[in-house]
Scaffold this motif. Structure first.
Motif, mmCIF file in Angstrom:
data_model
loop_
_atom_site.group_PDB
_atom_site.id
_atom_site.type_symbol
_atom_site.label_atom_id
_atom_site.label_comp_id
_atom_site.label_asym_id
_atom_site.label_seq_id
_atom_site.Cartn_x
_atom_site.Cartn_y
_atom_site.Cartn_z
ATOM 1 N N LEU A 255 0.854 -1.190 0.000
ATOM 2 C CA LEU A 255 0.000 0.000 0.000
ATOM 3 C C LEU A 255 0.885 1.233 0.000
ATOM 4 N N ARG A 256 0.596 2.162 -0.899
ATOM 5 C CA ARG A 256 1.354 3.418 -0.935
ATOM 6 C C ARG A 256 0.471 4.546 -0.428
ATOM 7 N N ILE A 257 0.940 5.269 0.584
ATOM 8 C CA ILE A 257 0.208 6.415 1.107
ATOM 9 C C ILE A 257 0.711 7.659 0.386
ATOM 10 N N PRO A 258 -0.166 8.385 -0.294
ATOM 11 C CA PRO A 258 0.301 9.561 -1.049
ATOM 12 C C PRO A 258 0.663 10.703 -0.108
ATOM 13 N N PRO A 259 1.710 11.456 -0.412
ATOM 14 C CA PRO A 259 2.035 12.647 0.378
ATOM 15 C C PRO A 259 0.995 13.733 0.130
ATOM 16 N N LEU A 260 0.949 14.717 1.013
ATOM 17 C CA LEU A 260 -0.060 15.774 0.898
ATOM 18 C C LEU A 260 0.064 16.562 -0.398
ATOM 19 N N ARG A 261 1.269 16.704 -0.929
ATOM 20 C CA ARG A 261 1.431 17.486 -2.153
ATOM 21 C C ARG A 261 0.729 16.820 -3.334
ATOM 22 N N GLU A 262 0.426 15.517 -3.222
ATOM 23 C CA GLU A 262 -0.279 14.805 -4.286
ATOM 24 C C GLU A 262 -1.783 14.757 -4.049
ATOM 25 N N ARG A 263 -2.228 15.310 -2.936
ATOM 26 C CA ARG A 263 -3.671 15.356 -2.662
ATOM 27 C C ARG A 263 -4.014 16.680 -1.966
ATOM 28 N N ARG A 264 -3.638 17.765 -2.638
ATOM 29 C CA ARG A 264 -3.817 19.096 -2.062
ATOM 30 C C ARG A 264 -5.271 19.402 -1.731
ATOM 31 N N ASP A 265 -6.198 18.837 -2.506
ATOM 32 C CA ASP A 265 -7.608 19.141 -2.276
ATOM 33 C C ASP A 265 -8.097 18.631 -0.922
ATOM 34 N N ASP A 266 -7.359 17.692 -0.316
ATOM 35 C CA ASP A 266 -7.735 17.188 1.002
ATOM 36 C C ASP A 266 -7.235 18.071 2.140
ATOM 37 N N VAL A 267 -6.321 18.995 1.834
ATOM 38 C CA VAL A 267 -5.663 19.754 2.907
ATOM 39 C C VAL A 267 -6.646 20.575 3.744
ATOM 40 N N PRO A 268 -7.586 21.360 3.135
ATOM 41 C CA PRO A 268 -8.500 22.135 3.982
ATOM 42 C C PRO A 268 -9.348 21.262 4.908
ATOM 43 N N LEU A 269 -9.882 20.139 4.397
ATOM 44 C CA LEU A 269 -10.691 19.245 5.212
ATOM 45 C C LEU A 269 -9.867 18.657 6.355
ATOM 46 N N LEU A 270 -8.670 18.194 6.025
ATOM 47 C CA LEU A 270 -7.799 17.607 7.043
ATOM 48 C C LEU A 270 -7.374 18.659 8.063
ATOM 49 N N PHE A 271 -7.089 19.881 7.574
ATOM 50 C CA PHE A 271 -6.665 20.948 8.476
ATOM 51 C C PHE A 271 -7.796 21.316 9.444
ATOM 52 N N GLY A 272 -9.036 21.331 8.945
ATOM 53 C CA GLY A 272 -10.163 21.608 9.834
ATOM 54 C C GLY A 272 -10.281 20.578 10.939
ATOM 55 N N HIS A 273 -10.067 19.310 10.597
ATOM 56 C CA HIS A 273 -10.102 18.237 11.598
ATOM 57 C C HIS A 273 -8.987 18.420 12.625
ATOM 58 N N LEU A 274 -7.791 18.750 12.158
ATOM 59 C CA LEU A 274 -6.659 18.919 13.073
ATOM 60 C C LEU A 274 -6.834 20.146 13.959
ATOM 61 N N LEU A 275 -7.427 21.222 13.414
ATOM 62 C CA LEU A 275 -7.715 22.403 14.232
ATOM 63 C C LEU A 275 -8.667 22.055 15.366
ATOM 64 N N HIS A 276 -9.706 21.294 15.030
ATOM 65 C CA HIS A 276 -10.695 20.887 16.034
ATOM 66 C C HIS A 276 -10.037 20.026 17.105
ATOM 67 N N GLN A 277 -9.190 19.106 16.681
ATOM 68 C CA GLN A 277 -8.473 18.257 17.640
ATOM 69 C C GLN A 277 -7.589 19.082 18.569
#
Length: 390
Positions: A255-277
């Motif tokens: 299994l290959r986990i893509p780095p964030l630079r290859e899935r930039r569109d996920d960054v705002p959603l992920l950042f919102g989750h991390l802010l809440h945490q």
């Protein structure tokens, strides 16, 4: 989110018509109403625009309209147009939360500039609400966050192989979440009721047996190996830095986990989750994210991946980094810097308007064909910014 617009309320037909034309010439969508009651019926908590209203009107004056709008959502910006005798009332309304007041007579450019500021404020308010909502939706859900195609496929593959009693090699850069993938594979497997034990692979014996302390015979182990490694194991084998037989043993499924630079569109959603945490961990409120930070989220390459993004979220929650991080592209040639800025701006705009193309075109001020050409060049997927239909 639909195209932002100004809701203009004035019982003076001549002035209302002139202002409506001025807003349209300025490229601002406008809805003009003579009756405040009719205008109020257009507003709910999801209203994404701003209200510009006269104070002196029959049936319902502008102050009462402002109070009723505030009761629906106190963060909807209301600009009040005032005559000389109404300034005191307008100032009182300003103290109670009105966005601004424009004393008559006024220059049309002054009113339009105020309306633009109000629309931008409303956009930021709704954008931050979406971030918080996205973060709350992820609580209790699968912690491997992301809606880009590569992440959807990764989760689907993980679900498929979790039930299979087969060894897995998880490959990914530092901070991409290799340990999390390993834990989820165990949690989703038939072995979920048994312990998950993290070990150093270098300490494993060549066969699946251990010698009990004081025993004479090795004991076979019933286990499944989920190995995590940085990219480059194949090259490490060629260079003699990693045992080929160990790689062959571990590499039943990779299994290959893509780095964030290859899935930039996920960054705002992920950042919102991390802010809440982070806010929950430190007992702080979730901070408001400004447009500069949103642009940085889409522009930065995130070499530290989720770990780096998590650190930024913690710093913002703790207020030790109030502004967007400094520009890291100062050494790039001008065309490359412009290109990166363009991509970051388009991504930030799409995030703000939830993937609505008409709103994005209005905000960016470019033709539709140019917009789609830029999407193709920057490999931006509009669908990734639209709300998930559930």
């Amino acid at each position: 989110m639909s195209e932002q617009s100004v809701l203009l309320v004035d019982d003076d037909d001549v002035l209302r018509g002139a202002l409506e034309q001025s807003f349209e010439l300025a490229g601002i969508a406008v809805i003009a109403e003579r009756d405040p009651t009719v205008a109020l019926a257009r507003i709910d908590a999801g209203f994404d625009g701003a209200v510009v209203s006269d104070i002196r009107m029959p049936k319902m004056d502008g102050l009462e309209l402002f109070r009723r709008i505030a009761a629906i959502d106190h963060e909807i910006p209301v600009l009040l147009m005032t005559g000389h005798g109404d300034v005191a009332m307008a100032v009182a309304a300003l103290k109670n939360g009105a966005f601004d007041f424009i004393p008559k007579p006024f220059a049309t450019d002054h009113l339009i500039a105020g309306a633009r500021r109000a629309l931008e404020m409303r956009r930021l308010v709704l954008d931050n609400r979406r971030l918080r909502a996205a973060a709350e939706e992820t609580i209790g859900a699968e912690p491997l966050i992301g809606e880009t195609p590569v992440m959807v496929r990764l989760r689907e593959t993980m679900r498929q192989i979790a039930q299979a009693d087969i060894d897995v090699l998880v490959e990914g850069e530092t901070g991409t979440g290799k340990e999390l993938v390993a834990v989820l594979l165990h949690r989703w497997s038939n072995r979920r009721s048994r312990p998950f034990v993290a070990v150093n692979c270098a300490a494993l014996p060549e066969e699946r047996e251990v010698m009990p302390v004081g025993g004479d015979l090795p004991r076979a182990l019933d286990l499944r190996v989920i190995a995590a490694a940085k990219p480059g194991l194949d090259q490490a084998v060629e260079d003699g830095r990693f045992r080929a037989e160990l790689l062959f043993r571990l590499d039943a499924v990779r299994l290959r986990i893509p780095p964030l630079r290859e899935r930039r569109d996920d960054v705002p959603l992920l950042f919102g989750h991390l802010l809440h945490q982070a806010a929950e961990r430190f007992g702080r409120e979730v901070p408001t994210i400004d447009t500069a930070t949103l642009a940085y989220l889409g522009q930065h390459d995130w070499p530290g991946n989720v770990r780096e993004l998590d650190n930024l979220a913690k710093r913002l929650v703790l207020r030790v980094e109030a502004d967007a991080p400094a520009d890291e592209d100062g050494d790039l040639p001008l065309p490359a810097r412009v290109d990166k800025f363009e991509e970051a701006t388009i991504r930030a705009t799409l995030h703000q308007v939830s993937g609505d193309v008409r709103s994005a075109l209005a905000a960016l001020g470019i033709p539709r064909k140019t917009f789609y050409d830029k999407l193709k060049r920057h490999e931006i997927d509009v669908e990734a910014y639209r709300p998930t239909k559930g």
